[in-house]
Scaffold this motif. Structure first.
Motif, short mmCIF file in Angstrom:
data_model
loop_
_atom_site.label_atom_id
_atom_site.label_comp_id
_atom_site.label_asym_id
_atom_site.label_seq_id
_atom_site.Cartn_x
_atom_site.Cartn_y
_atom_site.Cartn_z
N UNK A 168 -16.39 3.66 -1.88
CA UNK A 168 -17.48 3.10 -2.69
C UNK A 168 -17.52 3.70 -4.10
N UNK A 169 -17.02 4.91 -4.25
CA UNK A 169 -17.06 5.59 -5.54
C UNK A 169 -16.20 4.81 -6.53
N UNK A 170 -16.76 4.54 -7.73
CA UNK A 170 -16.02 3.68 -8.65
C UNK A 170 -15.96 4.15 -10.10
N UNK A 171 -16.77 5.13 -10.51
CA UNK A 171 -16.68 5.51 -11.92
C UNK A 171 -17.38 6.83 -12.24
N UNK A 172 -18.69 6.86 -12.12
CA UNK A 172 -19.47 7.95 -12.68
C UNK A 172 -19.26 9.29 -11.99
N UNK A 173 -19.22 10.36 -12.80
CA UNK A 173 -19.09 11.71 -12.27
C UNK A 173 -19.68 12.69 -13.29
N UNK A 174 -20.41 13.69 -12.81
CA UNK A 174 -21.03 14.69 -13.69
C UNK A 174 -21.21 15.98 -12.92
N UNK A 178 -7.73 5.63 -12.17
CA UNK A 178 -8.61 6.74 -12.54
C UNK A 178 -9.61 6.31 -13.60
N UNK A 179 -10.83 6.75 -13.47
CA UNK A 179 -11.92 6.34 -14.36
C UNK A 179 -12.63 7.58 -14.92
N UNK A 180 -13.71 8.04 -14.25
CA UNK A 180 -14.45 9.18 -14.74
C UNK A 180 -13.59 10.42 -14.80
N UNK A 181 -13.85 11.28 -15.80
CA UNK A 181 -13.02 12.46 -16.02
C UNK A 181 -13.89 13.59 -16.54
N UNK A 182 -13.91 14.72 -15.81
CA UNK A 182 -14.63 15.91 -16.26
C UNK A 182 -13.81 17.15 -15.91
N UNK A 183 -14.17 18.27 -16.52
CA UNK A 183 -13.61 19.57 -16.17
C UNK A 183 -14.69 20.40 -15.49
N UNK A 184 -14.29 21.16 -14.48
CA UNK A 184 -15.24 22.11 -13.90
C UNK A 184 -15.15 23.43 -14.66
N UNK A 185 -15.93 24.41 -14.24
CA UNK A 185 -16.00 25.68 -14.96
C UNK A 185 -14.79 26.58 -14.73
N UNK A 186 -13.91 26.16 -13.82
CA UNK A 186 -12.67 26.90 -13.54
C UNK A 186 -11.48 26.29 -14.28
N UNK A 187 -11.72 25.22 -15.05
CA UNK A 187 -10.64 24.57 -15.77
C UNK A 187 -9.88 23.52 -14.97
N UNK A 195 -11.63 16.94 -12.48
CA UNK A 195 -12.16 16.07 -11.43
C UNK A 195 -12.16 14.65 -11.97
N UNK A 196 -11.58 13.73 -11.22
CA UNK A 196 -11.55 12.34 -11.66
C UNK A 196 -11.90 11.42 -10.51
N UNK A 197 -12.70 10.40 -10.83
CA UNK A 197 -12.97 9.35 -9.85
C UNK A 197 -11.85 8.32 -9.93
N UNK A 198 -11.54 7.71 -8.80
CA UNK A 198 -10.50 6.69 -8.74
C UNK A 198 -11.10 5.42 -8.16
N UNK A 199 -11.10 4.39 -8.98
CA UNK A 199 -11.75 3.14 -8.59
C UNK A 199 -10.98 2.39 -7.51
N UNK A 200 -9.76 2.74 -7.30
CA UNK A 200 -8.93 2.01 -6.34
C UNK A 200 -9.14 2.42 -4.90
N UNK A 201 -10.38 2.66 -4.51
CA UNK A 201 -10.68 2.92 -3.11
C UNK A 201 -10.36 4.32 -2.64
N UNK A 202 -10.31 5.28 -3.53
CA UNK A 202 -9.91 6.64 -3.17
C UNK A 202 -11.10 7.59 -3.08
N UNK A 203 -11.83 7.76 -4.17
CA UNK A 203 -12.94 8.71 -4.18
C UNK A 203 -12.85 9.62 -5.37
#
Length: 424
Positions: free
Chosen positions: A97-103, A50-59, A62-70
Motif C-alpha cells: 500500500x505504501x506509495x510515496x510519502x516518508x518522513x 522509487x519515490x520518497x527519499x530521506x536520510x536518517x541520522x546515521x547517513x 530510506x526510500x519508498x517504492x511505489x511498485x508494491x514493495x514498501x
C-alpha cells in the motif's frame, strides 16, 4: 613521528582508493547531461519505482517504492562527491500500500510513511535498520482515482509537527472549493497527539488549501514552508485551448511553521476556480486584463478573474505540465532544488530535469520576482526531451546527504542518483 605521519597518510589514501575502486559502475538506463560544475552517477538500480527519499541520522537512505514493495533501507560508504557506494540494502517495511510519502523526526527515532488512505508511524533504529511499534496515526484520505500520493514532512523548526498533503480527486475537483472536503490542501498535525490515537485527515489544522496537487514541499532553514504544485490539464479560456503553455506550475509559500499569525497560514491558493498564468500570448485579451506571469486567473471565462485576484498568488512560476514533485533547500538557505518529473500531455515533452532556484538567505525568499520566467536554472537534464518519457530519467524526489551531495530518485528507470558539485 614524521615517518609515522606519512605512513598513516599513505594508508588513509590507500583505503580511500580501494573504496573507490570497489564501488561498482552502474550504467544509467538513460544518460544525463549536467551543467558546468556538476557531475553525477547512478548509485543504485533495480529498484521498484522509487519515490520518497530521506536520510536518517546515521547517513542511511530510506526510500519508498511505489511498485508494491514498501520501504527500502540502504547503507552507504561515502567518500564524498560521487565516490559513494551501496554497502548493503534490505527491505525495511513490506507493504504494497505504501506509495510515496516518508518522513523522519529530527531525533531520528520516529518514522512516518503514507499510502493513499493512511499515515503510519514506527519506532525507528537507524543503526540497526529496524522498525517496531507500528501505529496508524492519520486515516480517511482516500481519493477517487486521481492523485494518490500523500507527501509528509516533519519540520526541523518544530519537531512535534507532521505536515501531510492531499491532492484533488479529479483534474478539476469542483467540490474541493469547499474546505470541508479536506482535499487539495496541506494539513498540520501534532505528533504528540496523533501518537495516542488515529486522527481523521479532515481534523488537522489547515496550513494551505486551494492547491491542486502539491506533491512536493520542503522547509527553508529559516523555518519557512514551501511547496510546488502541479497545475490543471486541458485548460481553456473563453473558448480557446490554452493548455499547452498554461497554467504555470507553482512554487508557493506558506509562512514559517512556528508563526501561526503569518498571513500565509491557512491561505487559499485558488484551485479549483483559479490558476496562475505562464504564457500570456495565447490568452484572449491578456493585455487588457493586465495578466502577466503568475497572475491568478479563472479557468473557462474571465468573469471570475476578480475573485481570483483575491487568492494567494504563487511566489514563482515554472512552465506548464513540467510536474515538479519535490523542493529541498541547501543548508545555507541560498538555493532550492526542484525535480521536474516531466509532462505527459505536452508536445514536445517538457520537464525531466533538476533545477536550482536562487534564494536570499537573509529574507528566505526567492531572488527573482514572481513574474520571472528564468528563475529555474537546470543542473541535470535529459539531452533530448523528444525521447521522453520512455527513454529519459524522470526525477521524483531529492534529498541532501550528510556530506552535502544531492541524491535523486528516478521512478521510471528504477534508479537512485548521486549528484556532486555546487552543493558541498
Amino acid at each position: 613521528m614524521v615517518g609515522i605521519h606519512y605512513f598513516t597518510m599513505a594508508i588513509a589514501a590507500l583505503i580511500v582508493q580501494v573504496s573507490a575502486q570497489n564501488c561498482a559502475t552502474i550504467n544509467p538506463a538513460n544518460p544525463a547531461t549536467f551543467a558546468s560544475g556538476y557531475s553525477g552517477k547512478v548509485l543504485m538500480n533495480g529498484l521498484r519505482q522509487p519515490r520518497g527519499l530521506i536520510f536518517d541520522n546515521e547517513g542511511n537512505i530510506l526510500t519508498t517504492e511505489q511498485g508494491g514493495y514498501g520501504v527500502r533501507y540502504i547503507k552507504l560508504t561515502d567518500g564524498g562527491g560521487t565516490d559513494v557506494c551501496v554497502a548493503s540494502n534490505k527491505q525495511l517495511i513490506a507493504d504494497s500500500q505504501i506509495n510515496h510519502g516518508i518522513a523522519l523526526t529530527p531525533d531520528g527515532k520516529t518514522l512516518f510513511v503514507s499510502s493513499l488512505t493512511t499515515v503510519w508511524s514506527w519506532t525507528y533504529d537507524g543503526a540497526t535498520g529496524t522498525v517496531s511499534n507500528k501505529k496508524t496515526v492519520i486515516q480517511n484520505m482516500r481519493n477517487g482515482g486521481f492523485h494518490l500520493s500523500r507527501t509528509l514532512l516533519v519540520p526541523k523548526a518544530n519537531p512535534d509537527v507532521l505536515l501531510v498533503q492531499r491532492g484533488s480527486q479529479d483534474n478539476i475537483d469542483t467540490a474541493a472549493a469547499q474546505e470541508s472536503t479536506a482535499r487539495s490542501m496541506i494539513k498540520i498535525f501534532k505528533i504528540s497527539e496523533i501518537q495516542n490515537a488515529p486522527v481523521d485527515y479532515d481534523k488537522g489544522q489547515t496550513l494551505a488549501w486551494g492547491l491542486r496537487n502539491t506533491v512536493g514541499f520542503g522547509e527553508h532553514p529559516d523555518g519557512g514552508i514551501w511547496s510546488v504544485d502541479n497545475g490543471v490539464d486541458d485548460m481553456q479560456r473563453d473558448g480557446r485551448d490554452i493548455h499547452h503553455t498554461n497554467p504555470c506550475e507553482e512554487m508557493n509559500y506558506h509562512g514559517r511553521i512556528n508563526d501561526a499569525a503569518s498571513p500565509e497560514r491557512g491561505a487559499h491558493h485558488g484551485y479549483p476556480e483559479c490558476h496562475a498564468v505562464w504564457d500570456t500570448s495565447v490568452i484572449p485579451n491578456a493585455a487588457q486584463l493586465n495578466l502577466q506571469v503568475g497572475t491568478p486567473f479563472a479557468h473557462g471565462v474571465n468573469s471570475g478573474d476578480a475573485t481570483c485576484r483575491t487568492r494567494q498568488a504563487p511566489k514563482l512560476c515554472f512552465p506548464a505540465h513540467t510536474a515538479p514533485l519535490d523542493i529541498k533547500f541547501h543548508s545555507n538557505g541560498t538555493a532550492a532544488y526542484i525535480p521536474f518529473h516531466g509532462s505527459w500531455n505536452k508536445s514536445p515533452p517538457d520537464g525531466y530535469r533538476i533545477s536550482r532556484v536562487e534564494f536570499n538567505a537573509g529574507t528566505g525568499q526567492p531572488i527573482e520576482p514572481s513574474t520571472s520566467t528564468t528563475a529555474a536554472t537546470n543542473i541535470m537534464y535529459n539531452a533530448n526531451n523528444a525521447q521522453c518519457p520512455n527513454r529519459c530519467f524522470r526525477p521524483t524526489n531529492v534529498a541532501f546527504g550528510p556530506k552535502g551531495q544531492l541524491f535523486m530518485t528516478s521512478d521510471t528507470t528504477n534508479e537512485i542518483w548521486v549528484i556532486a558539485g555546487g552543493f558541498e
